[in-house]
Design a protein around this motif. Structure first.
Motif, mmCIF file in Angstrom:
data_model
loop_
_atom_site.group_PDB
_atom_site.id
_atom_site.type_symbol
_atom_site.label_atom_id
_atom_site.label_comp_id
_atom_site.label_asym_id
_atom_site.label_seq_id
_atom_site.Cartn_x
_atom_site.Cartn_y
_atom_site.Cartn_z
ATOM 1 N N ASN A 1 37.271 -4.523 -18.086
ATOM 2 C CA ASN A 1 36.064 -4.966 -18.772
ATOM 3 C C ASN A 1 35.264 -5.871 -17.820
ATOM 4 O O ASN A 1 35.798 -6.328 -16.805
ATOM 5 N N HIS A 2 34.025 -6.128 -18.174
ATOM 6 C CA HIS A 2 33.230 -6.963 -17.272
ATOM 7 C C HIS A 2 33.198 -8.425 -17.672
ATOM 8 O O HIS A 2 32.675 -9.254 -16.938
ATOM 9 N N ALA A 3 33.751 -8.733 -18.809
ATOM 10 C CA ALA A 3 33.808 -10.153 -19.183
ATOM 11 C C ALA A 3 35.053 -10.411 -20.023
ATOM 12 O O ALA A 3 35.366 -9.664 -20.954
ATOM 13 N N TYR A 4 35.774 -11.474 -19.666
ATOM 14 C CA TYR A 4 36.981 -11.863 -20.398
ATOM 15 C C TYR A 4 36.821 -13.287 -20.889
ATOM 16 O O TYR A 4 36.157 -14.103 -20.244
ATOM 17 N N LEU A 5 37.456 -13.568 -22.024
ATOM 18 C CA LEU A 5 37.452 -14.939 -22.540
ATOM 19 C C LEU A 5 38.900 -15.350 -22.797
ATOM 20 O O LEU A 5 39.594 -14.733 -23.601
ATOM 21 N N PHE A 6 39.353 -16.365 -22.080
ATOM 22 C CA PHE A 6 40.704 -16.902 -22.291
ATOM 23 C C PHE A 6 40.570 -18.220 -23.042
ATOM 24 O O PHE A 6 39.984 -19.171 -22.534
ATOM 25 N N SER A 7 41.118 -18.266 -24.250
ATOM 26 C CA SER A 7 41.013 -19.502 -25.016
ATOM 27 C C SER A 7 42.404 -20.039 -25.309
ATOM 28 O O SER A 7 43.396 -19.323 -25.165
ATOM 29 N N GLY A 8 42.475 -21.286 -25.738
ATOM 30 C CA GLY A 8 43.767 -21.854 -26.124
ATOM 31 C C GLY A 8 43.872 -23.317 -25.735
ATOM 32 O O GLY A 8 43.012 -23.845 -25.038
ATOM 33 N N PRO A 9 44.938 -23.978 -26.227
ATOM 34 C CA PRO A 9 45.116 -25.406 -25.950
ATOM 35 C C PRO A 9 45.241 -25.667 -24.448
ATOM 36 O O PRO A 9 45.528 -24.753 -23.685
ATOM 37 N N ARG A 10 45.057 -26.929 -24.064
ATOM 38 C CA ARG A 10 45.081 -27.226 -22.641
ATOM 39 C C ARG A 10 46.481 -27.073 -22.055
ATOM 40 O O ARG A 10 47.481 -27.283 -22.743
ATOM 41 N N GLY A 11 46.508 -26.696 -20.787
ATOM 42 C CA GLY A 11 47.771 -26.621 -20.073
ATOM 43 C C GLY A 11 48.660 -25.471 -20.469
ATOM 44 O O GLY A 11 49.881 -25.551 -20.343
#
Ligand code: ADP
Ligand code: MG
Ligand code: ZN
Length: 489
Positions: free
Chosen positions: A35-45
């Motif tokens: 894909n041309h764009a990814y979003l990685f989300s989640g708590p820090r560390g």
């Protein structure tokens, strides 16, 4: 170098506990569905930035795109965790460079084909810090990216990413790690570092890290820095992390199980003497109640990793779980939890802790349903103790022959606190139905003692062979139909 930088994962296989993200990503790489764009989300560390870099490395490996970058080609070497990086992979830290000028500059660079690699990859870290104007500058290019361009946004707050941008991404949510998973990571790193860590230290470190691998590794780092030789000992870790000594928790639970007020307040005393925070103690005690409740419900909780404790502690917890009934533990947890709320910001937390202890010790001074259930459970448990399972049927026969006199007396004797006197408005009565319960139980000696409390609602026991007594109006729960038919006399 800090542990969390030294042990930055270099491939998706090394990212621990995020299989729900790394596996589909690996499959996509394997099959070339990029894909041309990814979003990685989640708590820090939790591995977002690391994974964004791994994705870039995997996409640009000479042998790639591949989930297992070769590690030896120019691109792999440059993009290795502590490598120099290369011109085609650009990282923008939006926390400091999230303004419109920065993203415009990024946009202008996007049109150039990559200099040395397959893709030009922009990693926008802390993407929630990009301003609205900043996002708008990127909008067009994220909507219609050139073939060679890939965006990876990483953020703790995905909802703050401009929706029009977010909707163009494949969204991968990262999670905190379960204690068991974290334990594996820590043990592996300790082995590689050649340090010995006491078994009891791991749960402390894991708890202090709150599920974030980076925070957990920082805690471990600090312990290692202060350790003598290559060994992290429990006492040192305890002092540094401010956790309550397990011995104090054990002493408190044992005191509660025995109804020993002196021992319980003694534990609070030693806690204060040792300079511990009463709130912390209450939190740790609550955690222990939770562990006991889980142990009771799931006997192999330790093997499943739901309860994490060293073997000797587990042994003691099993013993405690056997001495305290589920209704009692549940009420303990409720009382401590409520107490913790009251302690927040209190000027005299010790005083509040002692009040909480008093509440734990005296279910009869409370007219809550939880307290009543605890008292019923207490009676049931005592009855069970007085009649070992094997003799139960004989005892039942004896009772039938000579109606429950001795048991009646006993149940009064063991429940001295029952008439709650001045404290609760309803009381003198609560002790009354106890003998009735007693009778009912003796008629049904094969009932296991740890049945869910509602089934033993005293209401059903009243129409027994005993002379009918008026049932105190607050006792039967009208919303809870009595599952037991009245026993035949
Ligand atoms: N899932 C994980 N597996 C192994 N190590 C991890 C993981 N998540 C974080 N770490 C450790 O924490 C460090 C920081 O992780 P990072 O990717 O920067 O987290 P984030 O960007 O989510 O805040 C890594 O270098 C690594 O040592
Ligand atoms: Mg990060
Ligand atoms: Zn390579």
């Amino acid at each position: 170098m800090a542990l969390y930088r030294k042990y930055r994962p270099a491939s998706f296989a090394e990212v621990v506990g995020q299989e729900h993200v790394t596996e589909p990503l690996s499959t996509a790489l394997e099959s070339g569905r990029i894909n041309h764009a990814y979003l990685f989300s989640g708590p820090r560390g939790c591995g977002k930035t690391s994974s964004a870099r791994i994705l870039a490395r995997s996409l640009n490996c000479e042998k790639g795109p591949t989930p297992t970058p070769c590690g030896v080609c120019d691109s792999c070497v440059a993009l290795a965790p502590n490598g120099p990086g290369n011109v085609d992979v650009v990282e923008l830290d939006a926390a400091s460079h999230g303004g419109v000028d920065d993203t415009r500059e990024l946009r202008d660079r996007a049109f150039y084909a990559p200099a040395q690699s397959r893709y030009r990859i922009f990693i926008v870290d802390e993407a929630h810090m990009v301003t609205t104007a900043g996002f708008n500058a990127l909008l067009k290019i994220v909507e219609e990216p050139p073939e060679h361009l890939i965006f990876v946004f990483a953020t703790t707050e995905p909802e703050k990413v401009l929706p029009t941008i977010r909707s163009r991404t494949h969204h991968y949510p990262f999670r905190l790690l379960a204690p068991k998973t974290m334990r594996g990571l820590l043990e592996r790193i300790c082995a590689q570092e050649d340090v010995l860590v006491d078994d009891a230290v791991y749960p402390l470190v894991i708890r202090a890290g709150g599920g974030s691998p980076r925070d957990t590794l920082s805690v471990l780092d600090q312990l290692l820095a202060g350790s003598d030789g290559n060994r992290v000992v429990y006492a040192r870790a305890l002092a540094l992390l401010g956790a309550t000594d397990l011995a104090l928790i054990d002493a408190s639970v044992d005191a509660l199980a025995a109804g020993d007020a002196a021992a319980l307040f003694g534990a609070v005393e030693s806690l204060i003497d040792a300079g511990h925070d009463p709130r912390r103690f209450a939190t740790d005690l609550l955690e222990r109640f939770r562990d006991l409740i889980v142990l009771q419900a799931v006997p192999d909780a330790a093997a499943r990793g739901v309860v994490d404790a060293p073997d000797d502690v587990l042994e003691r917890m099993r013993d405690q779980a056997a001495r305290l009934g589920p209704a009692t533990l549940t009420r303990y947890a409720e009382v401590v939890h409520a107490g913790l709320g009251e302690m927040r910001g209190a000027t005299a937390p010790r005083l509040l802790l002692e009040v909480v202890c008093a509440r734990l010790l005296l279910p009869s001074a409370s007219d809550t349903e939880a307290a009543l259930l605890q008292r019923i459970e207490r009676i049931e448990t005592r009855m069970n103790v007085s009649i070992p399972a094997g003799e139960a049927s004989q005892a039942a026969a004896a009772v039938q022959a000579a109606p429950a006199k001795q048991f009646t007396r006993r149940s009064h004797a063991v429940e001295p606190a029952a008439p709650a006197g001045p404290v609760a408005p309803a009381p003198p009565a609560p002790a009354e139905p106890a003998p009735a319960v007693t009778v009912a139980r003796h008629r049904r000696p094969r009932q296991p003692c740890r049945r869910p409390p509602p089934s033993s609602s005293p209401a059903g026991a009243t129409p027994s062979s005993r002379p009918p007594r008026p049932v105190p109006s607050h006792l039967p729960h009208p919303h809870r139909p009595n599952p037991r038919p009245p026993s035949p006399s």
